[in-house]
Write an enzyme that holds these catalytic residues in place. Structure first.
Site, PDB file in Angstrom:
ATOM      1  N   ARG A   1     -17.275 -27.818 -47.183  1.00 22.19           N
ATOM      2  CA  ARG A   1     -18.664 -27.625 -46.793  1.00 22.19           C
ATOM      3  C   ARG A   1     -18.822 -27.218 -45.338  1.00 22.19           C
ATOM      4  NH1 ARG A   1     -21.775 -31.622 -45.030  1.00 22.19           N
ATOM      5  NH2 ARG A   1     -20.698 -33.206 -46.259  1.00 22.19           N
TER       6      ARG A   1
ATOM      7  N   TYR B   1     -39.280  -9.369 -39.279  1.00 21.20           N
ATOM      8  CA  TYR B   1     -38.931  -9.545 -40.686  1.00 21.20           C
ATOM      9  C   TYR B   1     -39.923 -10.498 -41.330  1.00 21.20           C
ATOM     10  CZ  TYR B   1     -36.274 -10.887 -44.824  1.00 21.20           C
ATOM     11  OH  TYR B   1     -35.890 -11.151 -46.120  1.00 21.20           O
TER      12      TYR B   1
ATOM     13  N   ASP C   1     -32.678 -11.185 -33.126  1.00 17.57           N
ATOM     14  CA  ASP C   1     -32.323 -10.660 -34.439  1.00 17.57           C
ATOM     15  C   ASP C   1     -31.931  -9.198 -34.231  1.00 17.57           C
ATOM     16  OD1 ASP C   1     -32.208  -9.518 -36.963  1.00 17.57           O
ATOM     17  OD2 ASP C   1     -34.016 -10.498 -37.706  1.00 17.57           O
TER      18      ASP C   1
ATOM     19  N   LYS D   1     -27.060  -6.934 -44.717  1.00 14.26           N
ATOM     20  CA  LYS D   1     -27.483  -5.559 -44.465  1.00 14.26           C
ATOM     21  C   LYS D   1     -26.352  -4.717 -43.868  1.00 14.26           C
ATOM     22  CE  LYS D   1     -31.727  -6.961 -45.582  1.00 14.26           C
ATOM     23  NZ  LYS D   1     -31.717  -8.412 -45.643  1.00 14.26           N
TER      24      LYS D   1
END
Length: 382
Positions: A54, A107, A180, A205
């Site tokens: 994890r 976004y 970003d 992307k």
């Protein structure tokens, strides 16, 4: 007397995934490490450095190393299960009562999350036009603002914010700057070198580029308490990227430089030709000299202006929707940065409250022949 090893370029290092060779088989492509748990040593320690799947994974580490190299990230990089998981981890590392400044145009899914969810645990969020440095400066309050979030170029209007100037504003107020940089990629812009503290990528992307992985990435300027808190959030919330997805992302990163060069060349050509099309009212692309942010983009973007552009259809919303339905080579689908070209009527996706103009079509340029892409848009717009 032997010469010092040559400092290989980022392009060469990415192409060979940092030159890693499997020590057992000597394979030049690393295996996928799927194990979720690891053997303890006789002294009850973990000399391998791995405890449980994890918080950590060897395949994930390899992809993170490439991203950290591309961003010159002293703190390293962290991969998440999605871009949203990466972005929200940054905001989750803040404290209740902290003030955040974010772009008006960004976004949409993250903007909506900030407006509807982040405030529920006590964050205060103000949305401003971050490309207007005076407005940004006015929105940042010393001692109160803890994070300034930028997106540049911003989706889907492709506005440009001066990262270096924004960093000065944020740091003077005692705040961190996070950027970003999904649309730019580290090939084009390296926000950490311009003063940012954290850079985020929706790795789904451009970084992956093949429309087959959902992933997010953060890269940190320096190891500090804030970065350590983000690491704990990823571990505690189980937001790490899966090993198979990390393997696919690593494959995508190896071709990043050649993909984005072809895509940016196509985007620039389309922007130039669509600017003269009778059905197009305007083209939004920072590579055009008439773009309001062109001069700043030319300073902080290297080798091109990204793979994205938008057009505003002169005849309005209905004509824009109809044009998107008539394309053949372009695919009418959500996302960006892949090798296939995508077109989208963005306002329909974002819905009520969107700042996106209703006559706008967002174009993600792939690696197809630009002449074919233009011809397809030409017939669709008529």
């Amino acid at each position: 007397m032997s010469s010092a090893p040559r400092p290989w370029s980022k392009k060469s290092l990415a192409a060979q995934a940092m030159g890693h060779v499997d020590p057992v088989t000597k394979a030049i492509v690393s295996p996928i490490h799927l194990a979720t748990t690891y053997l303890r040593d006789p002294d009850n320690q973990y000399s391998s450095g791995y405890v449980y799947g994890r918080p950590d994974n060897a395949t994930v580490r390899e992809a993170e190393a490439v991203i950290a190299m591309l961003e010159d990230a002293e703190a390293g990089a962290l991969l998440f299960s999605s871009g949203m998981a990466a972005a929200t981890a940054v905001f989750g590392a803040l404290d209740p009562g902290d003030h955040v400044v974010a772009p008006t145009v960004m976004y949409w899914a993250l903007r909506r999350w900030l407006a509807e969810e982040a405030t529920r645990w006590g964050l205060t969020v103000d949305f401003v036009a971050t490309d207007d440095l005076a407005a940004l400066r006015a929105a940042v309050t010393p001692g109160r603002t803890k994070l300034v979030w930028l997106e540049t170029p911003s989706n889907p209007l492709w506005t440009i914010t001066d990262i270096a100037q924004a960093a000065e504003i944020a740091h003077a107020a005692g705040a961190r700057l996070a950027v970003d940089s999904t649309a730019a990629s580290p090939v084009v812009t390296r926000p950490l070198a311009l003063g940012a503290d954290v850079v985020m990528h929706a790795a789904t992307k451009v970084l992956n580029g093949h429309s087959d992985v959902i992933a997010g990435a953060l890269a940190g300027a320096r190891p500090d308490a804030f970065w350590a808190r983000i690491q704990r959030i990823r571990s505690g919330q189980g937001a790490i990227l899966g090993p198979f997805e990390a393997f696919l992302l690593l494959r995508g990163l190896r071709t990043l430089h050649v993909r984005i060069a072809a895509q940016m060349a196509g985007a620039a050509e389309l922007a130039r030709r669509l600017g003269a099309h009778p059905a197009v009212g305007s083209v939004l692309y920072p590579g055009l000299a008439q773009h309001p942010g062109h001069a700043i983009a030319a300073r902080q973007m290297s080798g091109g202006f990204g793979t994205m552009l938008s057009i505003r259809v002169a005849a309005g919303e209905a004509a824009a929707v109809a044009a998107a339905a008539r394309v053949g080579l372009w695919k009418r689908a959500t996302s960006l940065g892949g090798v296939e070209s995508l077109i989208e009527h963005r306002a329909s996706i974002e819905g009520p409250g969107t700042p996106c103009p209703p006559d706008l079509l967002r174009l993600s340029t792939g690696i197809e022949d630009p002449d074919d892409l233009y011809a397809d848009l030409d017939q669709a717009l008529r």
